[in-house]
Design an enzyme around this catalytic site. Structure first.
Site, PDB file in Angstrom:
ATOM      1  N   ASN A 166       1.621-130.559 -72.525  1.00  0.00           N
ATOM      2  CA  ASN A 166       1.517-129.448 -73.475  1.00  0.00           C
ATOM      3  C   ASN A 166       2.673-129.382 -74.472  1.00  0.00           C
ATOM      4  OD1 ASN A 166      -0.480-128.887 -71.531  1.00  0.00           O
ATOM      5  ND2 ASN A 166      -0.389-126.707 -71.978  1.00  0.00           N
ATOM      6  N   VAL A 178       3.823-127.252 -79.409  1.00  0.00           N
ATOM      7  CA  VAL A 178       3.827-126.638 -78.079  1.00  0.00           C
ATOM      8  C   VAL A 178       2.474-125.974 -77.877  1.00  0.00           C
ATOM      9  CG1 VAL A 178       4.929-124.952 -76.555  1.00  0.00           C
ATOM     10  CG2 VAL A 178       6.312-126.261 -78.184  1.00  0.00           C
ATOM     11  N   CYS A 179       1.699-126.471 -76.929  1.00  0.00           N
ATOM     12  CA  CYS A 179       0.340-125.977 -76.708  1.00  0.00           C
ATOM     13  C   CYS A 179       0.328-124.900 -75.627  1.00  0.00           C
ATOM     14  CB  CYS A 179      -0.578-127.135 -76.303  1.00  0.00           C
ATOM     15  SG  CYS A 179      -0.844-128.316 -77.628  1.00  0.00           S
ATOM     16  N   LEU A 180       0.161-123.670 -76.070  1.00  0.00           N
ATOM     17  CA  LEU A 180       0.092-122.533 -75.160  1.00  0.00           C
ATOM     18  C   LEU A 180      -0.905-121.524 -75.718  1.00  0.00           C
ATOM     19  CD1 LEU A 180       3.833-121.762 -74.269  1.00  0.00           C
ATOM     20  CD2 LEU A 180       2.072-122.528 -72.671  1.00  0.00           C
ATOM     21  N   THR A 236      -2.115-121.896 -79.782  1.00  0.00           N
ATOM     22  CA  THR A 236      -2.183-123.341 -80.012  1.00  0.00           C
ATOM     23  C   THR A 236      -2.975-124.042 -78.916  1.00  0.00           C
ATOM     24  OG1 THR A 236      -0.020-123.529 -78.918  1.00  0.00           O
ATOM     25  CG2 THR A 236      -0.037-123.470 -81.327  1.00  0.00           C
TER      26      THR A 236
END
Length: 448
Positions: free
Chosen positions: A85, A92-94, A99
């Protein structure tokens, strides 16, 4: 709305800076509160352990109605994906940031803030980061289990190489061989600021430079232990395994070389020790020039001596060779405790740039203690609001030393053996106490 946004961000920054959480730090340049840098120190018992991971936050005028933009800066110049992530290009994949697709309950709300984002990112740094990849629940065959192990191994290696070693070498202006190098005009990934092009200042914004140096001294033995663990698991020269979710431009490629990492860690430690010695020499020059810092430290020294005298505290404080940048504290063990009868010399070295650079402290005689590293470096925390007060540092050192019932906190793990014994079985705790008492008794023998 804009003023409310700035007020909210300012308050969150202030609250975090006052927080005693030793794994998070935040800073902004002057009054530019919309552009924030944050540091997350990797959690204990994970491949990210005690690594320094930096992120840039850009808050828009709609904050907190909308989440900030977050970019990972510790990526080795876009070549290192530290998590499924956390992408190599900094994404930043959250779900909290919008995202990544998630449940509605996981989406951003105005009740959340800077700290909740940092804690969410930190939660990605788990003992098995492979589990953050979508579809992990179905990954149960032998190949998947091998991938998980391989992924942990290379993250541990790159945490040391990129987030710790490269960062400290840059700060200390030394190359991989440990020799001083001419500063490069090329910034490493963790120096990149999203708004660097627009920034009129030519001075790099490095708010965590001193913090990382001091924490390196705390965690030096843990870094060496990680190297030894790595040597047992992989051979130097072995290539990193590519994960199924890693693409050609979003991966972590390289090969293991723990022998080299160990040597570079040792060079950094030597450079930090030498830097501390240089402070004393610089201090004498500063004293001769009657600089503001020299005059201030001399006055603070006299005030602390007077404070000891008035309160009847038996500890003795003196300047080494009359240098206001080198203090020697003689600590007498507290009666009716395991420290009773002990006599310890504690050296406090101040930088001519104090308080921007905080003092370096070392116990000159060996003490087997939960909060004292093998080389004598104490783990203590002075209140952020009183960083310029030398007595506050002395009080914090003594408080850490005399704490009778410390809370379990792996972030204070500076003496691996003592920590393990203290938090082990009842018999282990008794062994710890015996070894502590023996080192206290030895301290008296060393003085006579």
């Amino acid at each position: 709305m804009a003023d409310q946004s700035v007020f909210r961000i300012t308050k969150e920054l202030s609250d975090l800076q006052k927080n005693s959480d030793l794994s998070l730090a935040v800073a902004c340049r002057d009054i530019d509160v919309r552009n924030v840098k944050a540091l997350i120190i990797g959690p204990h018992e994970t491949p990210y352990e005690f690594g320094f991971f930096e992120f840039a936050f850009k808050f828009n005028k709609d904050y907190p109605r909308k989440s900030p933009q977050v970019t990972a800066l510790t990526t080795n110049g876009g070549r290192c994906r530290f998590n499924p992530n956390i992408y190599a290009m900094g994404r930043v994949c959250l779900s909290i940031l919008g995202t990544w697709r998630g449940e509605r309950s996981e989406e951003w709300s105005a009740a959340q803030g800077l700290e909740s984002i940092l804690l969410s990112i930190q939660s990605l740094m788990s003992s098995n980061p492979y589990e953050n990849e979508p579809g992990f629940e179905e990954a149960n065959d032998a190949a998947d289990k091998k991938n998980q192990k391989d992924y942990v191994q290379k993250i541990r290696h790159e945490t040391l190489r990129v987030s710790v070693i490269q960062r400290l070498e840059e700060y200390l202006n030394i190359g991989p061989e440990g020799v001083v190098v001419t500063p490069s005009t090329t910034k490493e990934d963790y120096d990149l600021d999203m708004d660097a092009v627009e920034d009129e200042s030519s001075v790099p914004f490095e708010p965590f430079k001193d913090l990382c140096k001091r924490r390196f001294l705390w965690y030096y033995d843990s870094y060496l232990a990680a190297v030894q663990k790595g040597k047992e698991e992989v051979k130097d020269g072995q290539l990193f395994a590519r994960m199924p979710f890693e693409g050609s431009s979003n991966t972590m490629e390289g090969k293991f070389n723990y022998t080299e990492l160990e040597r570079r860690l040792q060079n950094i430690k030597k450079a930090l020790d030498n830097e501390t010695k240089v402070w004393a020499a610089e201090g004498l020059v500063s004293k001769a020039k009657e600089s503001t810092v020299a005059v201030n430290l001399q006055r603070q020294f006299e005030q602390v001596v007077e404070s000891f005298h008035r309160s009847g505290i038996p500890h003795n404080l003196e300047l080494e060779n009359g240098n206001p940048f080198a203090w020697i504290l003689t600590y007498f063990g507290k009666p009716m405790t395991n420290l009773d009868g002990g006599l310890f010399r504690i050296r406090l070295c101040f930088s001519p740039r104090f308080p921007e650079e905080q003092p370096r402290v070392v116990f000159e005689n060996r003490l087997f203690h939960l909060r004292i590293a093998v080389d004598g470096t104490p783990c203590y925390v002075a209140p952020a609001s009183r960083r310029e007060d030398a007595k506050t540092h002395i009080d914090a050192i003594i408080e850490a030393l005399e704490e009778e019932q410390p809370a379990y906190d792996p972030r204070t793990l500076v003496n691996l053996e003592a920590f393990k014994l203290y938090w082990g079985k009842p018999e282990d705790r008794r062994v710890y106490n015996r070894r502590l008492r023996r080192s206290v008794q030895q301290s008296m023998d060393d003085c006579f």
